[in-house]
Scaffold this motif. Structure first.
Motif, PDB file in Angstrom:
ATOM      1  N   TYR A  23       0.759  -1.241  -0.014  1.00 48.80           N
ATOM      2  CA  TYR A  23       0.070   0.158  -0.046  1.00 48.80           C
ATOM      3  C   TYR A  23       1.052   1.304   0.091  1.00 48.80           C
ATOM      4  O   TYR A  23       1.694   1.300   0.813  1.00 48.80           O
ATOM      5  CB  TYR A  23      -0.902  -0.125   1.116  1.00 48.80           C
ATOM      6  CG  TYR A  23      -1.741  -1.301   1.438  1.00 48.80           C
ATOM      7  CD1 TYR A  23      -2.708  -1.529   0.816  1.00 48.80           C
ATOM      8  CD2 TYR A  23      -1.087  -2.442   2.141  1.00 48.80           C
ATOM      9  CE1 TYR A  23      -3.644  -2.662   1.065  1.00 48.80           C
ATOM     10  CE2 TYR A  23      -1.711  -3.397   2.372  1.00 48.80           C
ATOM     11  CZ  TYR A  23      -3.129  -3.622   1.657  1.00 48.80           C
ATOM     12  OH  TYR A  23      -3.804  -4.771   2.034  1.00 48.80           O
TER      13      TYR A  23
ATOM     14  N   THR B 270      -3.481  -9.645   2.614  1.00 51.08           N
ATOM     15  CA  THR B 270      -3.032  -8.662   1.378  1.00 51.08           C
ATOM     16  C   THR B 270      -2.755  -9.899   0.275  1.00 51.08           C
ATOM     17  O   THR B 270      -3.263  -9.584  -0.893  1.00 51.08           O
ATOM     18  CB  THR B 270      -1.648  -8.064   1.613  1.00 51.08           C
ATOM     19  OG1 THR B 270      -1.849  -7.454   2.931  1.00 51.08           O
ATOM     20  CG2 THR B 270      -1.468  -7.206   0.310  1.00 51.08           C
TER      21      THR B 270
ATOM     22  N   VAL C 239      -7.011  -5.698  -3.949  1.00 54.52           N
ATOM     23  CA  VAL C 239      -5.605  -4.953  -4.030  1.00 54.52           C
ATOM     24  C   VAL C 239      -4.889  -5.285  -5.276  1.00 54.52           C
ATOM     25  O   VAL C 239      -4.885  -6.248  -5.818  1.00 54.52           O
ATOM     26  CB  VAL C 239      -4.739  -5.568  -2.903  1.00 54.52           C
ATOM     27  CG1 VAL C 239      -3.039  -4.828  -2.939  1.00 54.52           C
ATOM     28  CG2 VAL C 239      -5.208  -5.260  -1.336  1.00 54.52           C
TER      29      VAL C 239
END
Lengths: 238, 287
Positions: free
Chosen positions: A11, A42, A51
């Motif tokens: 991120y 993630t 993501v």
């Protein structure tokens, strides 16, 4: 079924995953073990497309879903057979249990087929059936997890991913869930189960990966991992 | 006896308020955008009906559907090509953007149509029926009925249709909605389109009830804001309850205290609601 190669993700400025290589064969159940913050969620979110990874590739059922210049949206990945029961369940709190589960088949147009699938879920989760008209936000943790899994199964996935199967649940419920995972697996669905509890992880999966601070540090058959001294000291407290 | 007439007037005004606020409440509840251009959309609806009546002699009640469709398309495009770019930004940014849109739409309308007052006045616009001491104007009663029908239609739409389910899912958990295979961007655009279409219908009705100008939007944005908040954000019946409540309070208040108190009452109720029950009359108390 799934083949992840050299996947890196994160991120903004923080990189969470480094060069992940992972595969799941058709019909196989694989566990992903690791402590808090290791990057397990993630990784699942990268696979389903919530993501966007930084680099690497994800191949699903022979089709590239992520790679150089390829990043197909989550809804397309759901359509071709991926599904995720996310961490924290993420049920729709103000909808009833039945509405929640039915939404899992959003990509299916045929109402009859949705109904059929719904009946199957009630067979698999009798407890959920008793609660079908309750708002999902009012259920206990275990019931919520069952609804989350049922909802994720509604799209008839080829690969079902479950994030934190047993976290915060009573041991009795965990045993029920383990049974259900076995049932799902028997029906031919491939599974990727994220789990902090190594005992649980290795009892549902024949093979597992260990993730530490964003890297895969170990991989192998469950029984082998259970006897590994490093695993024993790090995760089992032996 | 007067009291009775006042209550009827209040309820009818409330129906109009509800109609104005449904769209704003829906957009706010689902996309978390407080659309400050809502009044401008109402104005566009009013002008749509006005021009259709004036130029083509189309009855205002027939043009409701045209007004809805026009604003539906307009709202869809505005969301998809403008608001969508800041949908995940802080609320301040979306406030600024919709405020800018309000100014833009209002000024374009003013340039195109001048700021003269106009009114859609079909032959029956002043008619009504009486029983005893009470008079009920047809147009206000129709606005009231249409408002109730639309609230229930929206309820059924959100409950029973696939698109409705998607809208509710997105409003409750965006990431989970994605996992279901829902196209979130499209759902946002559709929500905005429906909300705008409803604003258009409200505008059409308002144009028959009172004179319109391009600047009329501001007060309607404010009133819709108050109705949506007082009724309960994110609830389907909130705008109806809030609208009727405010309509009654405003009419009764100005009858007993004087018309100059109308706005004090409306905004006083807003302040009180924010203090006593910030989630509104129908809102849940879990925060």
């Amino acid at each position: 079924m799934l083949k992840i190669a050299k996947l890196s993700a994160g991120y903004a400025d923080t990189q969470v995953l480094w060069d992940i290589d992972l595969y799941i064969k058709k019909g196989e159940t694989v566990a992903l073990i690791g402590s808090n913050g290791a990057g397990k969620s993630t990784l699942l979110e990268s696979v389903i497309g919530l993501v966007k990874p930084k680099s690497g590739s994800i191949l699903f059922d022979g089709k590239a879903v992520f790679g150089e210049n390829i990043n197909i949206p989550t809804r397309e990945r759901v359509k071709i057979g991926m599904s995720l029961a996310p961490q924290g369940r993420h049920l729709f709190p103000d909808m009833t249990v039945e509405e929640n589960i039915a939404l899992g088949a959003f990509v299916e147009k045929d109402r009859l087929k949705i109904k059929e699938e719904l009946e199957k879920m009630y067979e698999l989760f009798p407890r959920v059936y008793e609660r079908k008209n309750h708002p999902a936000g009012k259920l206990s943790g275990g019931e919520q997890q069952m609804v989350a899994i049922a909802r994720a199964l509604m799209s008839k996935p080829k690969l079902l991913m479950i994030d934190e199967l047993s976290l915060g649940l009573a041991p009795v419920i965990v045993d029920v869930l383990i049974e259900i995972i076995h049932d799902i697996s028997k029906s031919g669905t491939s599974l990727l189960v994220v789990e902090q509890d190594v005992q649980v992880a290795l009892s549902v999966a024949k093979r597992a990966y260990v993730l530490e601070t964003g890297r895969i540090v170990m991989e192998g058959k469950s029984e082998k991992l259970l006897n590994n001294p490093q695993i024993q000291s790090a995760y089992l407290g032996i | 006896m007067f009291e009775f007439q006042v209550i009827i007037n209040g309820l009818l005004l409330g129906g109009l308020y509800a109609l104005m606020a449904i769209g704003m409440s829906l957009i706010w509840g689902v996309t978390n955008v407080i659309n400050l251009a809502h009044g401008a959309l109402i104005m566009l609806g009013a002008y749509t009906t006005f021009w259709l009546f004036k130029l083509l002699n189309i009855d205002p009640f027939v043009s409701l559907a045209i007004s809805f469709t026009t604003l539906f398309v307009f709202g869809f495009l505005v969301q998809k090509y403008i608001i969508n770019f800041v949908i995940r930004a802080k609320m301040f940014i979306t406030l600024l953007l919709t405020f800018g849109l309000d100014i833009l739409i209002t000024n374009v309308a003013q340039t195109a149509w001048t700021s003269n007052f106009r009114q859609t006045s079909p032959a029956y616009s002043a008619n009504g029926f009486s029983f005893g001491f009470i008079t009920v104007p047809y147009v206000r009663l129709s606005a009231f009925i249409i408002s109730i029908i639309l609230v229930f239609a929206l309820y059924i739409f959100l409950k029973k249709t696939k698109t409705g389910q998607a809208i509710r899912a997105v409003s409750q958990d965006i990431d989970a909605a994605r996992l279901m295979g829902i196209n979130v961007a499209k759902t946002f655009a559709l929500t905005f389109a429906i909300g705008s279409g409803l604003a258009g219908v409200a505008g059409s009705m308002i144009g028959v009830l009172m004179p319109i100008t391009p600047q009329m939007g501001g007060i309607f944005t404010l009133k819709s804001f108050v109705v949506a908040l007082v009724g309960g954000l994110g609830t389907i019946f909130g705008p109806l309850v809030g609208g009727l409540f405010l309509g009654l309070a405003e009419t009764l208040g100005s009858f007993h205290l004087g018309a100059k108190y109308a706005d004090i009452i409306v905004f006083g109720i807003l302040v009180l609601t924010l203090i006593v029950k910030p989630t509104g009359i129908l809102g849940k108390n879990d925060e």
